[in-house]
Design a protein around this motif. Structure first.
Motif, PDB file in Angstrom:
ATOM      1  N   ALA B 125      61.129  12.768  92.471  1.00 14.92           N
ATOM      2  CA  ALA B 125      60.703  12.992  90.843  1.00 14.92           C
ATOM      3  C   ALA B 125      59.255  12.376  90.876  1.00 14.92           C
ATOM      4  N   ALA B 126      58.463  12.619  89.854  1.00 14.50           N
ATOM      5  CA  ALA B 126      57.120  12.073  89.834  1.00 14.50           C
ATOM      6  C   ALA B 126      56.912  11.706  88.088  1.00 14.50           C
ATOM      7  N   PHE B 127      56.202  10.587  88.190  1.00 12.55           N
ATOM      8  CA  PHE B 127      55.640  10.147  86.592  1.00 12.55           C
ATOM      9  C   PHE B 127      54.721  11.184  86.111  1.00 12.55           C
ATOM     10  N   SER B 128      55.147  11.485  84.851  1.00 11.03           N
ATOM     11  CA  SER B 128      53.836  12.675  84.332  1.00 11.03           C
ATOM     12  C   SER B 128      53.477  11.826  83.049  1.00 11.03           C
ATOM     13  N   PRO B 129      52.420  11.432  82.837  1.00  7.25           N
ATOM     14  CA  PRO B 129      51.870  10.610  81.673  1.00  7.25           C
ATOM     15  C   PRO B 129      51.890  11.601  80.415  1.00  7.25           C
ATOM     16  N   ILE B 130      52.325  11.129  79.311  1.00 11.87           N
ATOM     17  CA  ILE B 130      52.457   9.844  78.899  1.00 11.87           C
ATOM     18  C   ILE B 130      53.580   9.318  79.350  1.00 11.87           C
ATOM     19  N   ASN B 131      54.744   9.890  79.203  1.00 12.49           N
ATOM     20  CA  ASN B 131      56.115   9.091  79.022  1.00 12.49           C
ATOM     21  C   ASN B 131      57.052   9.912  79.484  1.00 12.49           C
ATOM     22  N   ASP B 132      56.608  11.112  80.463  1.00 11.96           N
ATOM     23  CA  ASP B 132      57.961  11.668  81.045  1.00 11.96           C
ATOM     24  C   ASP B 132      57.988  11.495  82.478  1.00 11.96           C
ATOM     25  N   ILE B 133      59.122  11.884  83.116  1.00  8.89           N
ATOM     26  CA  ILE B 133      59.277  12.119  84.604  1.00  8.89           C
ATOM     27  C   ILE B 133      59.703  13.540  84.939  1.00  8.89           C
ATOM     28  N   THR B 134      59.078  14.238  86.010  1.00  6.49           N
ATOM     29  CA  THR B 134      59.316  15.433  86.247  1.00  6.49           C
ATOM     30  C   THR B 134      59.923  15.864  87.818  1.00  6.49           C
ATOM     31  N   VAL B 135      60.484  16.665  87.897  1.00  3.82           N
ATOM     32  CA  VAL B 135      60.978  17.099  89.347  1.00  3.82           C
ATOM     33  C   VAL B 135      60.478  18.421  89.433  1.00  3.82           C
ATOM     34  N   ASN B 136      59.655  18.837  90.604  1.00  2.00           N
ATOM     35  CA  ASN B 136      59.050  20.232  90.595  1.00  2.00           C
ATOM     36  C   ASN B 136      58.259  20.751  89.519  1.00  2.00           C
ATOM     37  N   GLY B 137      57.561  19.629  88.633  1.00  2.00           N
ATOM     38  CA  GLY B 137      56.874  20.178  87.433  1.00  2.00           C
ATOM     39  C   GLY B 137      57.862  20.390  86.408  1.00  2.00           C
ATOM     40  N   LYS B 138      58.825  20.085  86.377  1.00  2.00           N
ATOM     41  CA  LYS B 138      59.849  20.421  85.142  1.00  2.00           C
ATOM     42  C   LYS B 138      60.420  18.994  84.603  1.00  2.00           C
ATOM     43  N   LYS B 139      60.555  19.073  83.565  1.00  2.63           N
ATOM     44  CA  LYS B 139      60.782  17.415  82.842  1.00  2.63           C
ATOM     45  C   LYS B 139      62.386  17.042  83.058  1.00  2.63           C
ATOM     46  N   ILE B 140      62.774  16.073  83.661  1.00  2.00           N
ATOM     47  CA  ILE B 140      63.988  15.342  83.717  1.00  2.00           C
ATOM     48  C   ILE B 140      64.294  14.213  82.887  1.00  2.00           C
ATOM     49  N   SER B 141      63.286  13.348  82.404  1.00  9.38           N
ATOM     50  CA  SER B 141      63.583  12.469  81.981  1.00  9.38           C
ATOM     51  C   SER B 141      62.487  12.147  80.822  1.00  9.38           C
ATOM     52  N   GLY B 142      62.758  11.519  79.717  1.00  6.86           N
ATOM     53  CA  GLY B 142      61.755  11.116  78.562  1.00  6.86           C
ATOM     54  C   GLY B 142      62.084   9.925  78.191  1.00  6.86           C
ATOM     55  N   ASN B 143      60.911   9.134  77.936  1.00  2.00           N
ATOM     56  CA  ASN B 143      61.004   7.735  77.697  1.00  2.00           C
ATOM     57  C   ASN B 143      60.069   7.308  76.567  1.00  2.00           C
ATOM     58  N   ALA B 144      60.677   6.230  75.981  1.00  2.00           N
ATOM     59  CA  ALA B 144      59.859   5.676  74.546  1.00  2.00           C
ATOM     60  C   ALA B 144      59.934   4.034  74.606  1.00  2.00           C
ATOM     61  N   GLN B 145      58.656   3.795  74.186  1.00  2.00           N
ATOM     62  CA  GLN B 145      58.527   2.214  74.209  1.00  2.00           C
ATOM     63  C   GLN B 145      58.013   1.599  73.067  1.00  2.00           C
ATOM     64  N   THR B 146      58.303   0.541  72.621  1.00  2.50           N
ATOM     65  CA  THR B 146      57.968  -0.044  71.533  1.00  2.50           C
ATOM     66  C   THR B 146      57.612  -1.559  71.836  1.00  2.50           C
ATOM     67  N   ARG B 147      56.759  -2.396  71.281  1.00  2.00           N
ATOM     68  CA  ARG B 147      56.651  -3.541  71.587  1.00  2.00           C
ATOM     69  C   ARG B 147      56.417  -4.295  70.235  1.00  2.00           C
ATOM     70  N   ARG B 148      57.393  -5.431  70.092  1.00  2.00           N
ATOM     71  CA  ARG B 148      57.282  -6.238  68.931  1.00  2.00           C
ATOM     72  C   ARG B 148      57.443  -7.505  69.147  1.00  2.00           C
ATOM     73  N   ASP B 149      56.814  -8.479  68.379  1.00  2.38           N
ATOM     74  CA  ASP B 149      56.512  -9.978  68.519  1.00  2.38           C
ATOM     75  C   ASP B 149      56.632 -10.354  70.057  1.00  2.38           C
ATOM     76  N   GLY B 150      55.957  -9.599  70.824  1.00  9.46           N
ATOM     77  CA  GLY B 150      55.626  -9.898  72.315  1.00  9.46           C
ATOM     78  C   GLY B 150      56.671  -9.685  73.324  1.00  9.46           C
ATOM     79  N   VAL B 151      57.678  -8.687  72.850  1.00 11.19           N
ATOM     80  CA  VAL B 151      58.829  -8.161  73.582  1.00 11.19           C
ATOM     81  C   VAL B 151      58.652  -6.639  73.766  1.00 11.19           C
ATOM     82  N   LEU B 152      58.831  -6.266  74.908  1.00 12.52           N
ATOM     83  CA  LEU B 152      58.602  -4.825  75.177  1.00 12.52           C
ATOM     84  C   LEU B 152      59.974  -4.149  75.460  1.00 12.52           C
ATOM     85  N   LEU B 153      60.354  -3.175  74.576  1.00 14.47           N
ATOM     86  CA  LEU B 153      61.431  -2.491  74.554  1.00 14.47           C
ATOM     87  C   LEU B 153      61.249  -1.112  75.218  1.00 14.47           C
TER      88      LEU B 153
END
Lengths: 103, 248
Positions: B125-153
């Motif tokens: 698999a490969a990282f596909s900016p902004i927040n996806d991961i792909t295999v052979n150019g197709k999305k297999i994973s979506g990811n989402a991030q927030t930062r609050r009070d110095g903590v990353l989730l």
């Protein structure tokens, strides 16, 4: 007479951006939604607030500059959208609103 | 730095989101170690991004008819159908200093753990900016991030199986668009672990675990009492409320 407008577009190299706007001579309110990211969360409300009260015929570039200033002042980070695409979509929504009112 | 790992658990949507936020608060306050969690959604659920409109994105009536939860996440990003048996979700929660500085860079870093995990079962698999991961150019994973009070989730899903028709029945795509062509289009853009390797959902979880803990000092743990209590409060007061879920 108040108008309501709606527009949606996929930002080039970015995310989906939807705008609902209510306006008369001035912009009364804007709601921005989509699958973009805003840090911190509260930043989106500040962006919406920054265009409230603007003249309805404000040019896109001027609107974009106001949004950019609000973002910079408040230390907001946008990912997937930017001041230009927000201003452009607001203008599109206002054009759609006028059209639907006339029909 | 020592990490806490909470192994795969199944919860309803409001509890899953309540736990993630409760852990974020506990990490912020120094009560808990940085945490890696794995979970599934029981019942299946649709989650929308922090800045999306529930009514725009989700067929709420259909969700109720099918017993599918719908919820607004604390993180941005898009609407996701979380099938109970069709994916594995993770969350990682730690102080910002533990991760690469920039938002885009930290997405790449955490997504690298997923890619490492998939590699252990032979998926390249490969990282596909902004927040996806792909295999052979197709999305297999979506990811989402927030930062609050110095903590990353950051949380995200890795697609194990996919029922496109069911997904379209709960996401708000107009009926005209739910055509064979549209379904084919999704299948051309999205892929799943089962397309590449014959592994169970648990097997996928174990593979991801290997990728996430690689090179880390970690121990398996569970939620502290205060986290469980806070998660229940958040589930009831925030994530179970229309005020939150329909706020846009």
């Amino acid at each position: 007479m108040a108008h309501q407008g709606f527009a949606r577009q996929k930002v080039r190299n970015g995310k989906l951006l939807t705008v609902r706007v209510s306006f008369s001579e001035k912009i009364d309110g804007v709601e921005i939604t989509g699958d973009f990211f805003v840090y911190p969360d509260e930043g989106l409300a500040l962006v919406e607030k920054s265009v409230r009260g603007m003249d309805a015929d404000t040019h896109r570039k001027e609107m974009s500059a106001v949004i950019a200033t609000a973002i910079e002042k408040s230390g907001i980070t946008l990912i997937g959208i930017d001041p230009d695409s927000i201003a452009e979509t607001i203008r599109m929504a206002m054009q759609n609103g006028v059209a639907s009112y006339r029909t | 730095m020592e990490w806490r790992v909470i192994g795969l658990e199944a919860h309803d949507a409001k509890t899953n989101m309540g736990i993630d936020e409760a852990v974020l608060e506990a990490v912020r306050d120094g009560h808990s170690l940085p945490t890696i969690r794995f979970y599934t959604w029981k019942p299946s659920a649709v989650s929308i991004g922090r800045f999306q409109s529930m009514r725009d994105e989700v067929n709420v009536d259909k969700c109720e008819e099918l017993g599918i939860d719908r919820i607004r996440r604390i993180t941005g990003g898009g609407a996701v159908y979380h099938d109970e048996h069709g994916e594995v979700t993770y969350s990682i929660i730690g102080k910002e200093g533990l991760f690469s500085n920039g938002i885009r860079e930290s997405y790449a870093e955490v997504c690298g753990w997923i890619i490492a995990g998939l590699a252990t079962i032979g998926i390249s698999a490969a990282f596909s900016p902004i927040n996806d991961i792909t295999v052979n150019g197709k999305k297999i994973s979506g990811n989402a991030q927030t930062r609050r009070d110095g903590v990353l989730l950051q949380h995200g899903t890795i697609l194990y199986d996919l029922d496109v028709k069911r997904m379209f029945s709960v996401l708000n795509v107009s009926k005209e668009k739910i055509s064979d062509k549209m379904i084919k289009n999704v299948e051309e853009r999205v892929t799943r672990v089962l397309d590449y390797v014959d592994v169970t959902q648990d097997g996928l979880y174990e593979a991801l675990m290997r990728g996430f803990v690689k090179g880390k000092n970690f121990s398996f743990g569970k939620l502290e009492g205060r986290e469980e209590k806070r998660a229940s409060e958040l589930a009831a007061r925030v994530y179970g409320s229309d005020e939150w879920n329909f706020s846009r």
